[in-house]
Design a protein around this motif. Structure first.
Motif, PDB file in Angstrom:
ATOM      1  N   GLY A   1       0.796  -1.218   0.000  1.00 45.87           N
ATOM      2  CA  GLY A   1       0.000   0.000   0.000  1.00 45.87           C
ATOM      3  C   GLY A   1       0.830   1.270   0.000  1.00 45.87           C
ATOM      4  N   LYS A   2       2.089   1.163   0.471  1.00 44.72           N
ATOM      5  CA  LYS A   2       2.947   2.353   0.546  1.00 44.72           C
ATOM      6  C   LYS A   2       3.661   2.638  -0.759  1.00 44.72           C
ATOM      7  N   VAL A   3       4.188   1.634  -1.427  1.00 46.09           N
ATOM      8  CA  VAL A   3       5.079   1.871  -2.566  1.00 46.09           C
ATOM      9  C   VAL A   3       4.424   1.625  -3.910  1.00 46.09           C
ATOM     10  N   ILE A   4       3.353   0.840  -3.971  1.00 45.68           N
ATOM     11  CA  ILE A   4       2.705   0.546  -5.255  1.00 45.68           C
ATOM     12  C   ILE A   4       1.641   1.611  -5.515  1.00 45.68           C
ATOM     13  N   PRO A   5       1.767   2.399  -6.556  1.00 47.55           N
ATOM     14  CA  PRO A   5       0.775   3.462  -6.798  1.00 47.55           C
ATOM     15  C   PRO A   5      -0.553   2.904  -7.295  1.00 47.55           C
ATOM     16  N   VAL A   6      -1.569   3.726  -7.158  1.00 48.17           N
ATOM     17  CA  VAL A   6      -2.903   3.363  -7.620  1.00 48.17           C
ATOM     18  C   VAL A   6      -2.979   3.593  -9.124  1.00 48.17           C
ATOM     19  N   SER A   7      -3.395   2.581  -9.865  1.00 44.27           N
ATOM     20  CA  SER A   7      -3.483   2.688 -11.324  1.00 44.27           C
ATOM     21  C   SER A   7      -4.781   3.345 -11.779  1.00 44.27           C
ATOM     22  N   TYR A   8      -5.878   3.015 -11.125  1.00 37.88           N
ATOM     23  CA  TYR A   8      -7.163   3.581 -11.537  1.00 37.88           C
ATOM     24  C   TYR A   8      -8.119   3.544 -10.349  1.00 37.88           C
ATOM     25  N   ARG A   9      -9.165   4.328 -10.448  1.00 38.44           N
ATOM     26  CA  ARG A   9     -10.246   4.377  -9.461  1.00 38.44           C
ATOM     27  C   ARG A   9     -11.573   4.161 -10.173  1.00 38.44           C
ATOM     28  N   PHE A  10     -12.513   3.603  -9.455  1.00 43.42           N
ATOM     29  CA  PHE A  10     -13.843   3.406 -10.016  1.00 43.42           C
ATOM     30  C   PHE A  10     -14.870   3.641  -8.914  1.00 43.42           C
ATOM     31  N   ASN A  11     -16.059   4.030  -9.321  1.00 44.14           N
ATOM     32  CA  ASN A  11     -17.132   4.364  -8.393  1.00 44.14           C
ATOM     33  C   ASN A  11     -18.228   3.307  -8.456  1.00 44.14           C
ATOM     34  N   ILE A  12     -18.768   3.006  -7.313  1.00 48.96           N
ATOM     35  CA  ILE A  12     -19.922   2.117  -7.197  1.00 48.96           C
ATOM     36  C   ILE A  12     -21.101   2.944  -6.706  1.00 48.96           C
ATOM     37  N   VAL A  13     -22.146   3.021  -7.525  1.00 50.96           N
ATOM     38  CA  VAL A  13     -23.322   3.806  -7.177  1.00 50.96           C
ATOM     39  C   VAL A  13     -24.173   2.988  -6.219  1.00 50.96           C
ATOM     40  N   LEU A  14     -24.364   3.507  -5.025  1.00 53.67           N
ATOM     41  CA  LEU A  14     -25.140   2.811  -4.009  1.00 53.67           C
ATOM     42  C   LEU A  14     -26.636   3.027  -4.152  1.00 53.67           C
ATOM     43  N   SER A  15     -27.029   4.189  -4.670  1.00 54.62           N
ATOM     44  CA  SER A  15     -28.454   4.479  -4.872  1.00 54.62           C
ATOM     45  C   SER A  15     -28.588   5.465  -6.013  1.00 54.62           C
ATOM     46  N   ALA A  16     -29.726   5.504  -6.624  1.00 49.94           N
ATOM     47  CA  ALA A  16     -29.963   6.414  -7.739  1.00 49.94           C
ATOM     48  C   ALA A  16     -29.947   7.863  -7.251  1.00 49.94           C
ATOM     49  N   PRO A  17     -29.347   8.770  -8.019  1.00 44.29           N
ATOM     50  CA  PRO A  17     -29.314  10.179  -7.593  1.00 44.29           C
ATOM     51  C   PRO A  17     -30.713  10.791  -7.601  1.00 44.29           C
ATOM     52  N   THR A  18     -30.979  11.608  -6.623  1.00 34.94           N
ATOM     53  CA  THR A  18     -32.265  12.313  -6.516  1.00 34.94           C
ATOM     54  C   THR A  18     -32.040  13.797  -6.720  1.00 34.94           C
ATOM     55  N   PRO A  19     -32.774  14.431  -7.615  1.00 34.38           N
ATOM     56  CA  PRO A  19     -32.599  15.876  -7.835  1.00 34.38           C
ATOM     57  C   PRO A  19     -33.058  16.667  -6.633  1.00 34.38           C
ATOM     58  N   PRO A  20     -32.486  17.842  -6.418  1.00 37.49           N
ATOM     59  CA  PRO A  20     -32.907  18.669  -5.275  1.00 37.49           C
ATOM     60  C   PRO A  20     -34.329  19.165  -5.465  1.00 37.49           C
ATOM     61  N   SER A  21     -35.014  19.335  -4.354  1.00 39.16           N
ATOM     62  CA  SER A  21     -36.402  19.801  -4.390  1.00 39.16           C
ATOM     63  C   SER A  21     -36.455  21.297  -4.689  1.00 39.16           C
ATOM     64  N   LEU A  22     -37.479  21.711  -5.445  1.00 39.47           N
ATOM     65  CA  LEU A  22     -37.656  23.111  -5.850  1.00 39.47           C
ATOM     66  C   LEU A  22     -38.944  23.657  -5.252  1.00 39.47           C
ATOM     67  N   PRO A  23     -39.000  24.972  -5.019  1.00 42.17           N
ATOM     68  CA  PRO A  23     -40.251  25.573  -4.539  1.00 42.17           C
ATOM     69  C   PRO A  23     -41.359  25.410  -5.569  1.00 42.17           C
ATOM     70  N   GLU A  24     -42.619  25.329  -5.073  1.00 44.88           N
ATOM     71  CA  GLU A  24     -43.754  25.115  -5.968  1.00 44.88           C
ATOM     72  C   GLU A  24     -44.044  26.336  -6.838  1.00 44.88           C
ATOM     73  N   ASP A  25     -43.808  27.555  -6.327  1.00 42.69           N
ATOM     74  CA  ASP A  25     -44.145  28.761  -7.090  1.00 42.69           C
ATOM     75  C   ASP A  25     -43.052  29.199  -8.029  1.00 42.69           C
ATOM     76  N   ASP A  26     -41.981  28.451  -8.109  1.00 40.54           N
ATOM     77  CA  ASP A  26     -40.859  28.847  -8.974  1.00 40.54           C
ATOM     78  C   ASP A  26     -40.633  27.749  -9.986  1.00 40.54           C
ATOM     79  N   ASN A  27     -41.367  27.784 -11.109  1.00 38.57           N
ATOM     80  CA  ASN A  27     -41.231  26.768 -12.156  1.00 38.57           C
ATOM     81  C   ASN A  27     -40.236  27.150 -13.222  1.00 38.57           C
TER      82      ASN A  27
END
Length: 335
Positions: free
Chosen positions: A161-187
């Motif tokens: 872990g100290k001397v061998i560099p990391v070759s690549y990284r990858f992401n594991i999606v744990l849950s589907a992304p949810t968009p932020p909530s918007l006010p009702e009067d601002d469409n």
């Protein structure tokens, strides 16, 4: 299927290849000959009563179950990148130094832990009249460890872990992304979300991993495979590995002699050389010629005799005077 290392096979890693072969042969022979009990390291009764200190030296040579063998051989195979980083001779020297340190430190930790355990058991139970609990208290974590090179592998795990560099990284999606909530009067701002807000909202739902994931999984299985019997050698190995990467381990830069390194990497050639030296000493300094050499000598003698024959014919022909063409013509029709 993902590869443990970017280069397949044992390319330029003779030490890793020899370790895997020797480790496999040792595990198979121990199982066939049914001598697994020789490699058990247990303070009581093997060390205290029978004084079998040779177990401290040999308990790291092999494992005694199939699951430990599979995990260890995969980790040895994965550590070939360390050999490419350090070099074959330095890597073998490092493994030797770590093996000596792990054997000594593991025995010291077990001995000191056994002593402290007896003192605590005497203070808590003997004074209270519960003498029978002392024997049960002795059969705990500090009395026995699982055989195998767990300490060496743990130290090399820190080095990896100290001397061998990391070759690549990858992401594991744990849950589907949810968009932020918007006010009702601002469409009007429904389709004007900024990328930064979306990233902040979905960052906690992803798990980022590296190509070292296989090593982490295998080592975790190695620790948990034998319960508390694996704790002491693994903890001691991790401690020594941290000392080494921080350059605090005495003698870590020591290197094996070149003859020892060549004997480990090329044992067949070493045995043939030793047998040749033995034959020379037995035969008084002379070495018997091989079949190819004998054939070369015979061919040379045949060629020499043939040359001598040709030279003899040339000498005989030279002694006979050359007759002119006219004399040969008249001799032909004279009769």
């Amino acid at each position: 299927m993902a590869q443990f290392t970017p280069i397949r096979g044992f390319v330029n890693t003779p030490v890793s290849k020899s370790i895997c072969i020797i480790f496999t042969i040792a595990a198979v022979m121990v199982s066939i000959l049914e001598i697994k009990y020789f490699f058990n390291l247990q303070v009581d009764p093997f060390i205290l009563e029978y004084s079998q200190y040779w177990r401290i030296v040999i308990y790291q040579l092999t494992v005694v179950n199939e699951s430990d063998y599979l995990i260890c051989i995969l980790l040895w195979f994965s550590y070939k990148n360390l050999e490419r980083f350090y070099g074959s001779r330095i890597y073998l020297s490092l493994v030797t130094v770590l093996a000596l340190y792990n054997a000594l430190c593991c025995f010291i930790v077990m001995s000191v832990g056994q002593l402290i355990t007896r003192l605590i058991s005497y203070a808590l139970y003997a004074k209270l009249g519960w003498i029978s609990e002392v024997e049960a208290f002795d059969q705990m974590i500090f009395n026995k460890v699982i055989p195998g090179p767990l300490g060496i592998i743990s130290s090399l795990y820190i080095c990896y872990g100290k001397v061998i560099p990391v070759s690549y990284r990858f992401n594991i999606v744990l849950s589907a992304p949810t968009p932020p909530s918007l006010p009702e009067d601002d469409n009007s701002n429904e389709f004007e979300l900024e990328s930064e807000d979306l990233t902040k909202n979905t960052s906690s739902r992803e798990l980022t991993l590296t190509n070292h994931l296989q090593i982490h999984i295998l080592y975790t299985l190695l620790i948990l495979n034998n319960g508390y019997l694996s704790i002491i050698p693994c903890m001691v190995g991790l401690f020594l590995g941290n000392l080494h990467v921080n350059e605090l381990l005495p003698g870590a830069k020591w290197t094996l002699p070149n003859s020892v390194y060549r004997a480990f990497v090329h044992p067949v050639q070493t045995i043939s050389k030793l047998s040749g030296l033995f034959d020379r000493n037995v035969n008084g300094g002379y070495e018997r010629l091989s079949r190819s050499s004998d054939s070369l000598v015979d061919d040379g003698q045949d060629q020499e005799s043939e040359d001598q024959t040709n030279n003899g014919e040339q000498v005989i022909r030279a002694e006979t005077p050359v007759r002119p063409l006219g004399s040969q013509f008249f001799d032909t029709f004279r009769t």
